[in-house]
Enzyme design. Structure first.
Site, PDB file in Angstrom:
ATOM      1  N   LYS A  10     -27.708  41.165  64.684  1.00 20.91           N
ATOM      2  CA  LYS A  10     -28.396  39.700  64.273  1.00 20.91           C
ATOM      3  C   LYS A  10     -28.440  39.178  65.707  1.00 20.91           C
ATOM      4  CE  LYS A  10     -24.812  36.984  65.748  1.00 20.91           C
ATOM      5  NZ  LYS A  10     -24.648  36.146  66.878  1.00 20.91           N
ATOM      6  N   PRO A  96     -23.214  47.237  70.969  1.00 16.16           N
ATOM      7  CA  PRO A  96     -22.124  46.861  71.967  1.00 16.16           C
ATOM      8  C   PRO A  96     -21.154  45.987  71.457  1.00 16.16           C
ATOM      9  CG  PRO A  96     -24.159  45.435  72.229  1.00 16.16           C
ATOM     10  CD  PRO A  96     -24.361  46.590  71.135  1.00 16.16           C
ATOM     11  N   GLY A 100     -22.749  39.539  71.351  1.00 15.38           N
ATOM     12  CA  GLY A 100     -23.079  38.568  70.734  1.00 15.38           C
ATOM     13  C   GLY A 100     -24.062  38.898  69.662  1.00 15.38           C
ATOM     14  N   LEU A 101     -23.982  40.389  69.293  1.00 13.19           N
ATOM     15  CA  LEU A 101     -25.129  40.965  67.875  1.00 13.19           C
ATOM     16  C   LEU A 101     -24.274  40.681  66.734  1.00 13.19           C
ATOM     17  CD1 LEU A 101     -27.066  43.754  69.832  1.00 13.19           C
ATOM     18  CD2 LEU A 101     -27.912  41.313  69.442  1.00 13.19           C
ATOM     19  N   ASP A 138     -19.179  34.450  61.641  1.00  9.43           N
ATOM     20  CA  ASP A 138     -20.855  35.191  61.122  1.00  9.43           C
ATOM     21  C   ASP A 138     -20.813  36.111  60.115  1.00  9.43           C
ATOM     22  OD1 ASP A 138     -21.442  34.215  63.710  1.00  9.43           O
ATOM     23  OD2 ASP A 138     -21.317  35.966  64.755  1.00  9.43           O
TER      24      ASP A 138
END
Length: 343
Positions: A10, A96, A100-101, A138
């Site tokens: 995301k 990664p 932050g994904l 999340d």
């Protein structure tokens, strides 16, 4: 039987940090958007008991014990369904770590989906969301997919009108950013008065450590809510298309015109100036909108076409950056592509 599921990433289209809460988290406002980059999760259930986590790429930053989100959610699913067996979860890392994904959160939800299929049992919708929210902020997003509004600490998600698929370039630097450290740096910024002064408030308004709700924090999130509400309703000041225009095709551009930003950039860029430089490189490569995703370190840029994105990614790779052209995923695309890869 082994069930393999794509675990999509995301990005955050804007991320605003509000007041600290009694539970130690912060109130947030963000627009989540799923994208086509992914890990692959493989789950199998055999005789016996216990949960085993494997990482195909052997990334040392991926925990293989009970602290792994995949382990935690598998444990909860087994308990909720009253099921038994030896569960093996293999993570094929392509996204990664600390990027932050939302990779760890997405991995956990993919584990939930795959484990349900392996067991041939399914949790109720409310049970899925409850377990996901208890594991991490999340996670619920990945039970929705597409475009979603995130509030609370990010775990409260509300599906938004689906944005059309948009071409983008994702740059994943080698550096990893700690989310707890980024929040701590944000709190220090607010405590010093830097954030309140940047918002036009006097030094006298700076709170003490004993104050839970910092002056201006709640007002700021209210203002963000008004901007998002105006964007969704097609208010003229968001740049909504003229009558007869394609509302669906302009939603993303409308959102960009509201001036959305990621608060984490204010504390992450000073610590990692190379990330600010990458943002500039994306902008020079033709990005219509560029931002840090979550607390970083991944940055992304939105482009007019896949051809433009591919050209920009090639240009950035020549500069020594790990850049890839991809696209956002609508809710329908997310679930169609997320489902079983293989058995």
């Amino acid at each position: 039987m082994t069930i393999a599921v794509r675990s999509f990433a995301k990005i955050n289209l804007g991320l605003y940090i509000g007041a600290a809460r009694a539970d130690g988290y912060h109130d947030l406002r963000t627009v989540y958007q799923t994208i086509a980059l992914h890990d692959v999760i493989r789950v199998s259930v055999g005789r016996g008991s216990g949960i085993e986590i494997l990482c195909k790429n052997k990334d040392p930053r991926v925990p293989l014990d009970s602290s792994n989100t995949c382990y935690r959610i598998a444990e909860r699913v087994l308990d909720e369904l009253g099921a038994k067996g030896q569960v093996t979860v293999e993570i094929e890392k392509r996204l990664p770590v600390q990027g932050g994904l939302g990779a760890a959160s997405s991995n956990a939800v993919a584990t939930l989906v795959a484990l349900e299929r392996a067991l041939k049992k399914k949790l109720s919708g409310p049970a899925r969301l409850r377990i996901a929210a208890e594991i991490g902020s999340d996670l619920p997003l990945f039970l929705v997919g597409g475009t979603a509004l995130g509030v609370g600490r990010g775990e409260e998600v509300y599906p938004l009108p689906d944005l059309p698929s948009v071409a983008m370039v994702v740059v994943t630097p080698e550096v990893g950013v700690s989310t707890p450290r980024a929040f701590a740096d944000w709190d220090a910024r607010v405590e010093s008065g830097a954030e309140l002064r940047s918002a036009g408030q006097p030094r006298a308004a700076v709170p003490t450590r004993q104050q839970l709700t910092r002056p201006g924090a709640s007002d700021r999130l209210f203002e963000v809510g008004c901007v998002l509400s105006a964007w969704l309703s097609g208010s003229p000041n968001t740049g909504a298309p003229a009558k007869g225009g394609s509302r669906a095709g302009s939603l993303l551009l409308d959102l960009v015109r509201t001036g959305i930003e990621n608060d984490f950039e204010k504390v992450v860029f000073p610590q990692y100036p190379e990330l600010r430089d990458i943002k500039g490189a994306l902008e020079r490569a033709g990005s219509r909108y560029t931002s840090l995703s979550g607390s970083g370190s991944t940055l992304y840029g939105l482009f007019r076409s896949l051809a433009d994105a591919a050209k920009a990614a090639s240009r950035l790779r020549k500069q020594g950056l790990k850049a890839v052209a991809t696209s956002t995923l609508t809710r329908q695309q997310y679930w169609k592509k997320s489902l079983v890869v293989s058995r």
